[in-house]
Design a protein around this motif. Sequence first.
Motif, PDB file in Angstrom:
ATOM      1  N   GLY A  45      28.347  19.053   3.451  1.00  0.00           N
ATOM      2  CA  GLY A  45      27.542  18.667   2.292  1.00  0.00           C
ATOM      3  C   GLY A  45      27.831  19.536   1.084  1.00  0.00           C
ATOM      4  O   GLY A  45      28.668  20.439   1.101  1.00  0.00           O
ATOM      5  N   GLU A  46      27.096  19.245   0.028  1.00  0.00           N
ATOM      6  CA  GLU A  46      27.234  20.014  -1.196  1.00  0.00           C
ATOM      7  C   GLU A  46      26.578  21.381  -1.016  1.00  0.00           C
ATOM      8  O   GLU A  46      25.505  21.499  -0.414  1.00  0.00           O
ATOM      9  CB  GLU A  46      26.568  19.278  -2.347  1.00  0.00           C
ATOM     10  CG  GLU A  46      26.677  19.987  -3.661  1.00  0.00           C
ATOM     11  CD  GLU A  46      25.965  19.250  -4.780  1.00  0.00           C
ATOM     12  OE1 GLU A  46      25.831  19.830  -5.857  1.00  0.00           O
ATOM     13  OE2 GLU A  46      25.535  18.113  -4.563  1.00  0.00           O
ATOM     14  N   ILE A  47      27.195  22.408  -1.565  1.00  0.00           N
ATOM     15  CA  ILE A  47      26.636  23.749  -1.492  1.00  0.00           C
ATOM     16  C   ILE A  47      25.618  23.887  -2.610  1.00  0.00           C
ATOM     17  O   ILE A  47      25.953  23.791  -3.788  1.00  0.00           O
ATOM     18  CB  ILE A  47      27.746  24.813  -1.622  1.00  0.00           C
ATOM     19  CG1 ILE A  47      28.740  24.662  -0.482  1.00  0.00           C
ATOM     20  CG2 ILE A  47      27.156  26.210  -1.641  1.00  0.00           C
ATOM     21  CD1 ILE A  47      29.968  25.534  -0.609  1.00  0.00           C
ATOM     22  N   ARG A  48      24.354  24.114  -2.243  1.00  0.00           N
ATOM     23  CA  ARG A  48      23.274  24.173  -3.226  1.00  0.00           C
ATOM     24  C   ARG A  48      22.855  25.597  -3.573  1.00  0.00           C
ATOM     25  O   ARG A  48      22.149  25.797  -4.547  1.00  0.00           O
ATOM     26  CB  ARG A  48      22.067  23.402  -2.704  1.00  0.00           C
ATOM     27  CG  ARG A  48      22.345  21.925  -2.592  1.00  0.00           C
ATOM     28  CD  ARG A  48      21.080  21.146  -2.303  1.00  0.00           C
ATOM     29  NE  ARG A  48      21.391  19.738  -2.186  1.00  0.00           N
ATOM     30  CZ  ARG A  48      21.471  19.092  -1.050  1.00  0.00           C
ATOM     31  NH1 ARG A  48      21.257  19.715   0.079  1.00  0.00           N
ATOM     32  NH2 ARG A  48      21.760  17.809  -1.028  1.00  0.00           N
ATOM     33  N   ASN A  49      23.283  26.567  -2.786  1.00  0.00           N
ATOM     34  CA  ASN A  49      22.928  27.952  -3.044  1.00  0.00           C
ATOM     35  C   ASN A  49      23.645  28.427  -4.305  1.00  0.00           C
ATOM     36  O   ASN A  49      24.871  28.423  -4.386  1.00  0.00           O
ATOM     37  CB  ASN A  49      23.318  28.822  -1.843  1.00  0.00           C
ATOM     38  CG  ASN A  49      22.820  30.237  -1.968  1.00  0.00           C
ATOM     39  OD1 ASN A  49      22.435  30.685  -3.039  1.00  0.00           O
ATOM     40  ND2 ASN A  49      22.818  30.939  -0.854  1.00  0.00           N
ATOM     41  N   VAL A  50      22.875  28.865  -5.298  1.00  0.00           N
ATOM     42  CA  VAL A  50      23.442  29.254  -6.589  1.00  0.00           C
ATOM     43  C   VAL A  50      24.323  30.495  -6.453  1.00  0.00           C
ATOM     44  O   VAL A  50      25.396  30.576  -7.061  1.00  0.00           O
ATOM     45  CB  VAL A  50      22.296  29.500  -7.605  1.00  0.00           C
ATOM     46  CG1 VAL A  50      22.854  29.963  -8.934  1.00  0.00           C
ATOM     47  CG2 VAL A  50      21.468  28.257  -7.775  1.00  0.00           C
ATOM     48  N   ARG A 101      27.614  29.467  -4.759  1.00  0.00           N
ATOM     49  CA  ARG A 101      28.431  28.685  -5.689  1.00  0.00           C
ATOM     50  C   ARG A 101      29.065  29.565  -6.752  1.00  0.00           C
ATOM     51  O   ARG A 101      30.224  29.403  -7.113  1.00  0.00           O
ATOM     52  CB  ARG A 101      27.591  27.597  -6.352  1.00  0.00           C
ATOM     53  CG  ARG A 101      27.274  26.456  -5.427  1.00  0.00           C
ATOM     54  CD  ARG A 101      26.426  25.452  -6.131  1.00  0.00           C
ATOM     55  NE  ARG A 101      27.194  24.882  -7.228  1.00  0.00           N
ATOM     56  CZ  ARG A 101      27.289  23.597  -7.468  1.00  0.00           C
ATOM     57  NH1 ARG A 101      26.665  22.748  -6.695  1.00  0.00           N
ATOM     58  NH2 ARG A 101      27.986  23.150  -8.457  1.00  0.00           N
TER      59      ARG A 101
END
Length: 102
Positions: A29-34, A37
């Motif tokens: 999935g998409e990496i949501r942790n700022v 990222r």
Amino acid sequence: MTHEIYIYILIMSAVTLAIKILPLTLIRGEIRNVTLRSFLYYVPYVTLAVMTFPAIIYATQSKISGALALLIGIAAAFFGASLFQVAVFCCAIVFFSELLLI
């Protein structure tokens, strides 16, 4: 002795493949942790800097001329010189500083 080399090559290839394949299979999935990222965004720039800066210093005959060219190049880029102009300035600084130092 020769059989050990094949074992070393097998282990190195397994580690290399694991480093490249595991992230592709585990992170779908998409990496949501700022923070993560941001870290991944800067990895290519840091890698390029780590490879480039020592080469600038050690590519010349004296470390002083390489460091001087690095400082002049940073200053020229800061004041808006193009990449070609920075390269010409750095080459000229190395050329003349090595003429004076040797």
